[in-house]
Enzyme design. Structure first.
Site, PDB file in Angstrom:
ATOM      1  N   LYS A 155      -5.929   1.684  10.546  1.00 32.28           N
ATOM      2  CA  LYS A 155      -5.083   0.945   9.602  1.00 32.28           C
ATOM      3  C   LYS A 155      -3.985   1.807   9.001  1.00 32.28           C
ATOM      4  CE  LYS A 155      -8.818  -2.258   8.342  1.00 32.28           C
ATOM      5  NZ  LYS A 155      -9.884  -1.645   9.151  1.00 32.28           N
ATOM      6  N   HIS A 183      17.838 -19.214  11.890  1.00 28.37           N
ATOM      7  CA  HIS A 183      17.006 -19.100  10.691  1.00 28.37           C
ATOM      8  C   HIS A 183      17.484 -20.040   9.600  1.00 28.37           C
ATOM      9  CE1 HIS A 183      13.992 -15.790  11.021  1.00 28.37           C
ATOM     10  NE2 HIS A 183      14.695 -15.550  12.124  1.00 28.37           N
ATOM     11  N   ASP A 220      -8.890  -8.468  12.599  1.00 28.95           N
ATOM     12  CA  ASP A 220      -8.638  -7.822  11.319  1.00 28.95           C
ATOM     13  C   ASP A 220      -7.127  -7.704  11.130  1.00 28.95           C
ATOM     14  OD1 ASP A 220      -8.456  -6.282   9.073  1.00 28.95           O
ATOM     15  OD2 ASP A 220      -9.958  -4.815   9.693  1.00 28.95           O
ATOM     16  N   GLU A 280       6.261 -18.157   8.838  1.00 29.41           N
ATOM     17  CA  GLU A 280       7.662 -17.799   9.079  1.00 29.41           C
ATOM     18  C   GLU A 280       8.278 -18.775  10.078  1.00 29.41           C
ATOM     19  OE1 GLU A 280      10.470 -14.208  10.881  1.00 29.41           O
ATOM     20  OE2 GLU A 280       8.332 -13.868  10.505  1.00 29.41           O
TER      21      GLU A 280
END
Length: 662
Positions: free
Chosen positions: A475, A642, A551, A343
């Site tokens: 998670k 951006h 993770d 990004e």
């Protein structure tokens, strides 16, 4: 005839490899024959050239005792082994025109007629072991089966009688000689009809070289002179796109994987070479799907390092650029923070936040809690028994016993608490323990299993439903993690000077405070956010996790964050803080031991140690990212930045047209 020199060399090389392959097959056959009391093979001679068929002449000489038959009597036997056309699935499918071109290539004694060549090729390509007798297939098989078992029974019976009468076994009568010859003939027939072809169907799949050779000949036949008896009006079809050429051993393995004979997941254990296994799996995948993996790199990675711990059935690795934000001045130390992301603006924005923090004297952090959780669900016969289990585990007098059982699983695991929640007759036990510098999911799971086995003695009617009952909660966004924490709970703060807010962040303290209230607090509450009272904490957490081998799925709860901003020093300066109760990180185990991720940990000064320090660095980086993004929003610079840094300047239409043409 015009023929490419490169194709000629490839064809000769394949023929030589095929000859070696057939020789090895025949050697295996003779090794099997050597196990039986048969005459030795004295002569092996190949006739003509390789494919489509081989003719093998075996001359067998039988030494007998002078008392039986003087001298040596030779019995020449001729057996035709039609490799590889024995199996109908592998019979040649070449057109007659190809046969004519092939005959011209191999024989230079003059061109035979087209009809004769086609007839000769058709007869050769359909020659099978069952053609030994001019009988139907089922009768030929029945005859040789009966002959084989009859002579075996006869010889065993005769040899048993000789053993009883102490007669030497090598003294043979005429009937026994005939029986030996009949055994040899039937054995060779059955081996040729069933044995060789059956073994080849599993071990020796038709290779790519054979298919490619046929393709090459078809291409050459387009330029060959056409006999008058053949119709050349129809153009030969275009050859398929060439596949990647592999060594012969690898090609056979690829064919086995494609056909399903060899499971793809077992390549590492079968081959003993992780890099070679990944390459073969990759090629098999491309052939099965018909799609290319050219853009996915294969070389330059240590596949042995991920065997059995990081990734199964690899076919390559994904490249993610790593940028550096900082230096981040945190708790009196400077850190260059690695961020793996695709990004645009993310690293630049975080870097600007680090600059503002550094110019204002740095940030401070405090670690409130460090404990990984696992919550199994068990079921008792009734609610009374379930309540007894809950009271037993929550009794302080029993905690030492349970803790001792739990801590046996690891020298780093230390049980901190075990809290129970009932739902009917089911009990959810949320264990929490410290795990050293490891993230600790495997460690806490082993400890929980020890406790469950221990509880079976006092609660034999307890049924373990699952070692994870989702009260952990791993998670998944969950209020229990937001309230009680999971992993490392960290709070980080900084006081940004007013002039830094104006010069570096291009906004004002008042605007930031108002925006934070309306966006991060009120807006998130209206959205029903759970732990999402922030601008983009997940962005920074994910980038740091990918760079340091954490993770990435645990970004879900690790991104729980509430960002607070308020004016201080009579409205001149800005106080900003982030509270993150669930930062789940480790510096040992998992992906942290990979070369790239280990290098990023080394950059932070946390390779193999100080997981708590890594958690505070994550929180400090989130603080910098929150500060910069909120400033861009307050100043109305988000879209402009951006459009400048997060959009490609390449002409997409040009690249798309080039890709389509290629």
């Amino acid at each position: 005839q015009p023929k490419n020199h490169h194709h000629q060399r490839k064809k000769k090389k394949r023929e030589r490899a095929l000859i070696c392959n057939y020789n090895s097959r025949l050697n295996s056959l003779f090794s099997i024959l050597a196990l039986f009391p048969l005459p030795p093979i004295s002569l092996i001679q190949f006739h003509s050239s390789p494919p489509p068929n081989f003719s093998l002449s075996l001359s067998l000489s039988l030494p007998f005792l002078p008392s039986l038959l003087p001298g040596r009597i030779g019995f020449p036997l001729l057996f035709l082994f039609p490799y590889p056309t024995m199996d109908p699935r592998r019979r040649s499918t070449k057109k007659p025109v190809v046969v004519v071109q092939s005959l011209h290539h191999h024989h230079h004694h003059g061109p035979p007629s087209a009809a004769a060549a086609a007839t000769h090729h058709q007869e050769d390509s359909h020659r099978r072991a069952s053609d030994a007798l001019p009988l139907p297939l089922y009768l030929t098989n029945a005859l040789f089966f009966t002959l084989f078992f009859s002579v075996v029974y006869f010889l065993l019976t005769r040899w048993r009688e000789k053993i009883r009468t102490s007669t030497p076994l090598h003294v043979l009568t005429f009937s026994e000689i005939l029986a030996v010859l009949a055994f040899l003939a039937s054995f060779v027939y059955l081996l040729g009809f069933f044995g060789i072809d059956f073994v080849q169907s599993f071990l020796l799949r038709p290779s790519l070289d054979e298919d490619e050779e046929e393709d090459d000949v078809v291409v050459d036949a387009r330029f060959a002179a056409c006999p008058q008896s053949l119709d050349c009006a129809t153009a030969a079809p275009a050859p398929p796109p060439p596949m990647e050429l592999l060594p012969q051993d690898d090609e056979e393995v690829v064919q086995s994987v494609v056909s399903g004979a060899l499971p793809s997941y077992s390549l590492e254990s079968k081959l003993g070479d992780c890099k070679r296994a990944a390459s073969i799996r990759r090629e098999a995948l491309q052939r099965v799907t018909g799609r290319s993996l050219t853009g996915l790199p294969l070389d330059g990675f240590d596949y042995d390092s991920i065997l059995g711990q990081c990734c199964e059935m690899p076919v390559g690795y994904v490249q993610i650029p790593v940028g550096i934000a900082g230096p981040l001045l945190l708790d009196g130390s400077e850190y260059s923070v690695p961020m793996a992301t695709t990004e645009g603006c993310l690293v630049a924005s975080t870097n600007r936040g680090c600059k503002a923090i550094h110019l204002s004297g740095g940030a401070n952090s405090v670690l409130l809690k460090d404990g990984m959780t696992r919550a199994p669900v068990v079921r008792l016969p009734n609610i009374e028994r379930a309540a007894q289990l809950k009271f037993y585990l929550e009794d302080p007098h029993n905690f030492d016993t349970v803790s001792m059982v739990f801590n046996k699983s690891s020298r780093f695991a230390r049980l901190q608490s075990a809290r129970c929640t009932m739902s009917g007759r089911s009990v959810y036990i949320r264990f929490c323990c410290s795990t050293g510098d490891a993230m600790g999911m495997n460690m806490v799971s082993k400890g929980v299993q020890n406790v469950l086995d221990f509880l079976q003695a006092d609660f034999p009617d307890m049924d373990v439903i699952a070692i994870s009952g989702n009260l952990c909660s791993d998670k998944k966004p969950a209020a229990v993690n937001w309230i009680e924490g999971r992993g490392k709970s960290v709070v980080c703060e900084a006081v940004i000077k007013g002039d830094v807010v104006k010069k570096v962040l291009k906004t004002s303290v008042k605007s930031l405070v108002e925006l934070n209230k309306d966006k991060n607090l009120v807006g998130s509450a209206m959205a029903g956010a759970l732990g999402g009272f922030n601008a983009h904490a997940s962005n920074i957490v994910s980038a740091v996790y990918l760079a340091t081998g954490q993770d990435p799925a645990q970004n879900v709860e690790s991104s729980h964050c509430i960002t607070l901003m308020e004016s201080t020093n009579e409205g001149q300066d800005l106080h900003v803080s982030v509270t993150m109760p669930c930062i789940e990180v480790g510096t040992v185990g998992g992906g942290t031991q990979l070369a790239s991720q280990s290098a990023c940990l080394n950059l932070l000064g946390t390779p193999g140690a100080n997981a708590r320090r890594l958690a505070t660095i994550v929180a400090g980086s989130v603080l910098a990212g929150e500060l910069s993004l909120m400033s861009a929003l307050a100043a109305g610079q988000l879209v402009k930045s951006h459009m400048k840094y997060n959009r490609s300047s390449k002409d997409v239409t040009t690249h798309a047209a080039a890709a389509a043409s290629s």
